[in-house]
Design a protein around this motif. Structure first.
Motif, PDB file in Angstrom:
ATOM      1  N   SER A 119       0.835  -1.208   0.000  1.00  0.00           N
ATOM      2  CA  SER A 119       0.000   0.000   0.000  1.00  0.00           C
ATOM      3  C   SER A 119       0.862   1.248   0.000  1.00  0.00           C
ATOM      4  CB  SER A 119      -0.923   0.004   1.220  1.00  0.00           C
ATOM      5  OG  SER A 119      -1.778  -1.115   1.222  1.00  0.00           O
ATOM      6  N   TYR A 151       0.975   4.202  -2.882  1.00  0.00           N
ATOM      7  CA  TYR A 151       0.748   5.595  -2.504  1.00  0.00           C
ATOM      8  C   TYR A 151       1.912   6.470  -2.959  1.00  0.00           C
ATOM      9  CZ  TYR A 151       0.356   9.775   0.369  1.00  0.00           C
ATOM     10  OH  TYR A 151       0.302  11.089   0.801  1.00  0.00           O
ATOM     11  N   SER A 175      -2.559   5.318  -5.465  1.00  0.00           N
ATOM     12  CA  SER A 175      -3.564   5.013  -4.442  1.00  0.00           C
ATOM     13  C   SER A 175      -3.619   6.172  -3.458  1.00  0.00           C
ATOM     14  CB  SER A 175      -3.208   3.716  -3.713  1.00  0.00           C
ATOM     15  OG  SER A 175      -4.065   3.491  -2.617  1.00  0.00           O
TER      16      SER A 175
END
Length: 495
Positions: free
Chosen positions: A424, A428, A433
């Motif tokens: 994640s 990012y 994201s």
């Protein structure tokens, strides 16, 4: 021709010695059963999980906490064994029992007392049959008596006292085992709570960041108010957790202070600095079931109480037989004090007394029946305690092995959640994201870390319970003990 006083006295002394020998010869016959240690059938091997345990250093059982290599823990245990009030109370009970044993032993020897009197007597002149006047009398004497233990009443009482002393010494050791286990458990819980407190603060920070992001999204029209309220509720619920953990840390610190023989706040500052949780051992010194029974002090105490109960049967049965007593007295009596040390003032007496109860309404028989019932109950209690001890070991072993298996899955969960967090974060950083998935992944990591910390604590509890169940952690009683019953138990393995 009359025999001289010296020759007469010698003859009576000789007769008294011969009588004592005759009385003492059959004294080897003692009432009551001869005690034999119970033979208990136990399993030959442990059950579930035993295959994962290797026999470690048996000599390290008494100081098993050293294997964790924690100087703070070593200091706490050392102070507990030296200053704990419960241990001091147990030692006082042991000293009391030894003093009472001396009282019992005194019955097997003679009792000697000395007395002296001086008396002046004036008779009535109003009596027609007496001329009246004054007379004086002086007396110095020594009296002795010996209760002959012909049927072993005193010997059996001494056997019971000796066994009781040994049981109290084992109680002291069993208390050491319990206190050390309780202290190590409290210490492990405190360190685990401190580690979980750090995880809780990390989680609060992550949830706070998630709440701020949800508020920004709501202001931009990219999120709903429900998302904001949900994030806020999660953060507020997480903020309640550190309060509980801080209370647990304070409570455990208080318990450790009192266990170590001090006051609740004595160790608060020393324990306030968080440190990594106590490291785990990979091998355990697990003996065979029969060995565990030999080394558990509570079972040894139960066996000694059985021996004491058996000896009390002999004390009760000795009441059925006659009692013999030899009184002896010698002294001088004279009307003038200067004559007290002359040969003419010498007087002495020697006798033999015997008594036998002819009818007591069944009192002695009832005493014997009660003593036998007490010994039977003590034997059943010992056999029960053996089974409970084996159950303690099996339960602790099962809990420890299963928690290690559970911990394997939790370790994988932590690794997987950390991989998800890294993924994640990478998305990012590349602009692929939003940041909210990163926060959610971080929260998952913290939850997995907290579960893993709890699992390690449960594993530690199982380990401590296992050490306690095998009787590890006792030290020698710091005083002169009447015999050590560490060896000699008769155990046989059930095939």
């Amino acid at each position: 021709m009359h025999a001289s006083p010296t020759r007469t006295w010698s003859r009576y002394c000789r007769d008294l010695m011969m009588f004592s020998l005759l009385v003492g010869l059959p004294g080897c016959t003692t009432a009551g059963p001869e005690y034999q240690r119970p033979e208990v059938q136990v399993p030959a091997h442990w059950g579930e999980g035993a295959a994962t345990i290797s026999n470690g250093d048996q000599d390290g059982l008494r100081t098993w906490w050293h294997s964790f290599h924690d100087p703070m823990l070593d200091s706490l245990v050392e102070q507990t064994l030296m200053q704990n009030q419960d241990l001091e109370i147990a030692l006082a009970r042991l000293r009391q029992a030894r003093a009472e044993r001396v009282q019992t032993a005194s019955a097997s020897g003679p009792v000697v007392s000395a007395d002296g009197t001086g008396e002046t007597l004036r008779s009535s002149k109003a009596l027609t049959s007496q001329s009246g006047g004054e007379s004086r009398a002086w007396h110095l004497g020594i009296d002795a008596s010996w209760d002959v233990d012909l049927f072993g009443r005193t010997r059996r009482a001494l056997e019971a006292d000796d066994a009781g002393i040994e049981a109290l010494a084992e109680d002291h050791r069993a208390l050491q085992v319990s206190l050390v286990a309780e202290l190590v458990s409290s210490y492990a819980e405190l360190r685990a709570a401190q580690g979980r407190l750090a995880i809780a603060h990390d989680n609060i920070r992550v949830l706070g960041d998630a709440e701020r992001l949800s508020e920004q999204a709501h202001r931009r029209g990219l999120g709903s108010l429900a998302d904001v309220l949900q994030a806020r509720a999660e953060r507020e619920a997480a903020e309640a957790k550190p309060v509980v953990l801080e209370a647990d840390i304070a409570r455990l610190g208080h318990a450790i202070g009192v266990l170590a023989g001090g006051f609740p706040g004595d160790w608060q500052d020393a324990l306030g600095t968080a440190s990594p949780m106590v490291p785990m051992r990979t091998d355990l010194p697990l003996s065979m079931p029969s060995d565990v029974i030999r080394q558990r002090p509570d079972l040894r105490a139960a066996e000694r109480r059985l021996a004491a109960a058996s000896a009390r049967i002999g004390v009760a049965e000795a009441e059925r037989f006659p009692r013999f007593r030899i009184p002896l007295g010698t002294g001088t009596t004279a009307s003038v004090i200067q004559h007290l040390f002359s040969g003419a003032s010498l007087a002495w007496s020697v006798a033999m007394q015997g008594s036998q109860s002819l009818y007591d309404g069944g009192r002695v028989d009832a005493q014997v029946d009660a003593a036998r019932a007490d010994a039977g109950a003590a034997r059943l209690a010992y056999e029960r305690d053996v089974r409970l001890a084996l159950r303690d070991v099996e339960d602790a072993l099962t809990a420890w092995t299963h928690e290690r298996q559970r911990q394997t899955s939790l370790n994988k969960a932590v690794i997987t959640s950390q991989q998800a967090l890294e993924h994640s974060t990478t998305l990012y950083e590349r602009g692929l994201s939003a940041y909210l998935p990163v926060l959610l992944a971080q929260r998952t990591v913290n939850q997995a870390r907290d579960e893993l910390a709890l699992s390690r604590l449960e594993e530690m509890r199982g380990l401590i319970a296992l050490y306690k169940s095998v009787g590890a952690g006792w030290q020698d009683v710091p005083s002169n003990q009447e015999g050590d019953q560490s060896d000699g138990f008769q155990m046989s393995a059930a095939q």
